[in-house]
Design an enzyme around this catalytic site. Structure first.
Site, PDB file in Angstrom:
ATOM      1  N   GLU A  69      18.703  10.354   3.176  1.00 46.43           N
ATOM      2  CA  GLU A  69      18.489   8.904   3.105  1.00 46.43           C
ATOM      3  C   GLU A  69      18.514   8.424   1.653  1.00 46.43           C
ATOM      4  O   GLU A  69      17.731   8.878   0.824  1.00 46.43           O
ATOM      5  CB  GLU A  69      17.150   8.553   3.753  1.00 46.43           C
ATOM      6  N   TRP A 100       6.442   0.112   1.237  1.00 46.75           N
ATOM      7  CA  TRP A 100       6.736  -0.933   0.267  1.00 46.75           C
ATOM      8  C   TRP A 100       7.992  -1.739   0.569  1.00 46.75           C
ATOM      9  O   TRP A 100       8.268  -2.726  -0.099  1.00 46.75           O
ATOM     10  CB  TRP A 100       6.829  -0.370  -1.156  1.00 46.75           C
ATOM     11  N   GLU A 142       6.530   6.453  11.826  1.00 46.26           N
ATOM     12  CA  GLU A 142       7.840   5.791  11.727  1.00 46.26           C
ATOM     13  C   GLU A 142       8.387   6.166  10.364  1.00 46.26           C
ATOM     14  O   GLU A 142       7.934   5.670   9.340  1.00 46.26           O
ATOM     15  CB  GLU A 142       7.703   4.275  11.887  1.00 46.26           C
ATOM     16  N   LYS A 146      -3.968   0.643   4.385  1.00 42.28           N
ATOM     17  CA  LYS A 146      -3.637   0.815   2.974  1.00 42.28           C
ATOM     18  C   LYS A 146      -2.197   0.381   2.726  1.00 42.28           C
ATOM     19  O   LYS A 146      -1.272   0.929   3.320  1.00 42.28           O
ATOM     20  CB  LYS A 146      -3.789   2.275   2.530  1.00 42.28           C
ATOM     21  N   SER A 161       8.181   8.006   4.258  1.00 45.07           N
ATOM     22  CA  SER A 161       9.193   9.047   4.163  1.00 45.07           C
ATOM     23  C   SER A 161       8.903  10.188   5.137  1.00 45.07           C
ATOM     24  O   SER A 161       7.783  10.328   5.639  1.00 45.07           O
ATOM     25  CB  SER A 161       9.232   9.601   2.738  1.00 45.07           C
ATOM     26  N   ALA A 207       0.941   1.442   5.225  1.00 46.16           N
ATOM     27  CA  ALA A 207       2.157   0.636   5.289  1.00 46.16           C
ATOM     28  C   ALA A 207       3.071   0.949   4.099  1.00 46.16           C
ATOM     29  O   ALA A 207       2.602   1.377   3.042  1.00 46.16           O
ATOM     30  CB  ALA A 207       1.805  -0.853   5.309  1.00 46.16           C
TER      31      ALA A 207
END
Length: 478
Positions: free
Chosen positions: A381, A154, A251, A178, A230, A152
């Protein structure tokens, strides 16, 4: 006087544990820049233990009925509601987000999403049984894939964890999850809550850094690796998983175009777009970061957007009227500032463009105009509270600019012309197209992108099916 640091621990096979070799990472509150906890820096031994626990728990969990799994997930949702204040406090420490917004915009959707997947557990559908060859009947089984290794991010530590574990558990899989090394606190608390409800080994949490995540993905036990992160991280996961042909669910980043036509209500569009661009400090893969506005209203729109940015407030979690908090970490602050520092001469900073204060990692709401399609800040990004603005001459150029990046997660179109909105939604090469709005999500609808934004879907029945495999069973009637 020194404040004693919190001690976060892994959750493996139904118990909390330190890293096997005792290593830890310091965890920093981004709103203050101060260390408030230590977290395990898990190594191969910890990954092995978590995978062994998940594998041992899988057969029994797989064989539970959908209604049994539904009841478990509903209990988890109820427990999250009952302990919402604790979850909110942990997430605020993790991220520095405004307390009121975590309470209103994150916990209720999380609970709703868990309840959605609880229902989805009982609604798996497939082709009906039938005779497709004389004397033979075929049926289709949908089965859980097995152990799922999940990583996952942040930016939404709690919610993204829900998007991962809820469909996986609902489908009958077991999980090793994690959290990011900068935001483990809320996930460890979730492990405490979930662990009191599910059988041991069904849900495991290990903390650590990139190497921990790499060890999870490369481990032979998981049948599936799922990551939100990322593009670089996603590529590394896909490459690692390919070595033993694991399923991969990615994702990744986004660079959402916001296409504003000349017939748009400028005041309303600016209000909605500024919120969708600056919410969560722009640390959202679907954030309204890249505005494309028709040349006939460009100057008026930029002036209104700059004014909205100047009126947008960032600050400490308990400050009033704060739309967003700090960037998540010192590296992210450096990255966002770097984009502004490297702006080409033809770009103009209309608002913001600087750090706010010297405590924590706050950055001002920023608007940049005068940009060209191949500029770095347009193509890459930023993941910060920065909205760029470009002008376009006609619908064809708007589409060219909108699709002219490597990301393809989300987009929006702003117009009163229904036919134009439909044409744009057909031609925009993004996993989601909003019309006259930007960023709302619901549990029933899929979230996921194309191109370098990854593949696989979160939320919805499509996201649930990603955590299943299809088996054909044929039997002779003779």
């Amino acid at each position: 006087m020194t404040t004693e640091l919190r001690r976060l621990r892994n959750y493996i096979d139904g118990e909390f544990r330190d890293a096997a070799d005792g290593r830890t990472i310091e965890v920093t509150n981004p709103a203050t820049g101060e260390v408030y906890a230590t977290s395990p820096l898990s190594g191969q031994a910890d990954v092995d233990a978590a995978m062994e626990a998940a594998a041992a728990a899988f057969p029994a969990w797989r064989d539970t009925t959908p209604s049994e799994r539904q009841k478990v997930l509903l209990k988890i949702a109820d427990a999250f509601e009952e302990r919402a204040e604790e979850l909110i406090a942990a997430e605020v420490l993790n991220t520095g987000k405004p307390t009121a917004l975590v309470a209103s915009e994150e916990v209720p959707p999380m609970v709703d999403q868990i309840r959605f997947f609880a229902g989805a557990a009982r609604l798996l559908e497939g082709r009906s049984a039938g005779e497709y060859m004389e004397g033979m009947t075929s049926i289709i089984r949908r089965e859980p894939v097995g152990v799922c290794a999940q990583v996952a991010p942040w930016n939404y530590p709690m919610m993204m964890a829900v998007w991962k574990f809820a469909p996986a558990l609902a489908a009958g899989n077991t999980v090793v999850l994690k959290p990011s090394d900068t935001t483990p606190a809320s996930t460890v608390l979730m492990a405490e809550i979930i662990g009191a409800i599910v059988p041991k080994g069904v849900f495991n949490v290990i903390c650590g850094d990139r190497e921990t995540g790499r060890a999870m993905v490369e481990h032979p036990t998981p049948a599936m690796a799922s990551i939100t992160g990322s593009v670089r991280a996603g590529m590394q996961v896909a490459e690692s998983a390919a070595k033993d042909v694991k399923r991969v669910h990615l994702e990744l980043g986004g660079k959402a175009p916001v296409v504003v036509f000349e017939d748009t209500d400028i005041e309303k569009a600016v209000e909605d777009i500024s919120v969708a661009g600056f919410f969560n400090a722009g640390q959202d893969c679907t954030a309204a970061t890249r505005v494309l506005v028709h040349e006939s209203i460009h100057d008026e729109f930029v002036a209104a957007l700059a004014k909205a940015a100047a009126e947008t407030k960032t600050g400490q979690p308990d400050d009033e009227d704060v739309l967003y908090g700090p960037l998540n970490n010192a590296n992210q602050l450096k990255q966002v500032a770097g984009f502004i520092d490297r702006l080409p001469a033809h770009a103009k900073v209309e608002a913001g463009g600087h750090r706010v204060g010297d405590k924590g990692y706050f950055y001002a709401p920023t608007v940049v105009s005068g940009l060209q399609q191949d500029d770095e800040i347009v193509q890459n990004e930023v993941f910060g509270p920065v909205i760029t603005v470009q002008s376009f001459a006609d619908e064809a150029q708007a589409l060219e600019f909108a699709n002219g990046v490597e990301y393809a997660l989300a987009s929006s179109v702003w117009t009163k012309d229904h036919q134009r909105a439909m044409r744009m939604s057909k031609s925009l090469d993004f996993g989601c197209v909003w019309i006259n709005t930007h960023i709302p999500l619901v549990a029933e609808m899929p979230h996921g992108g194309f191109k370098k934004s990854g593949y696989g879907k979160d939320l919805s029945a499509y996201g649930f099916e990603d955590y299943t495999r299809i088996k054909h069973v044929m039997t002779s009637l003779g």
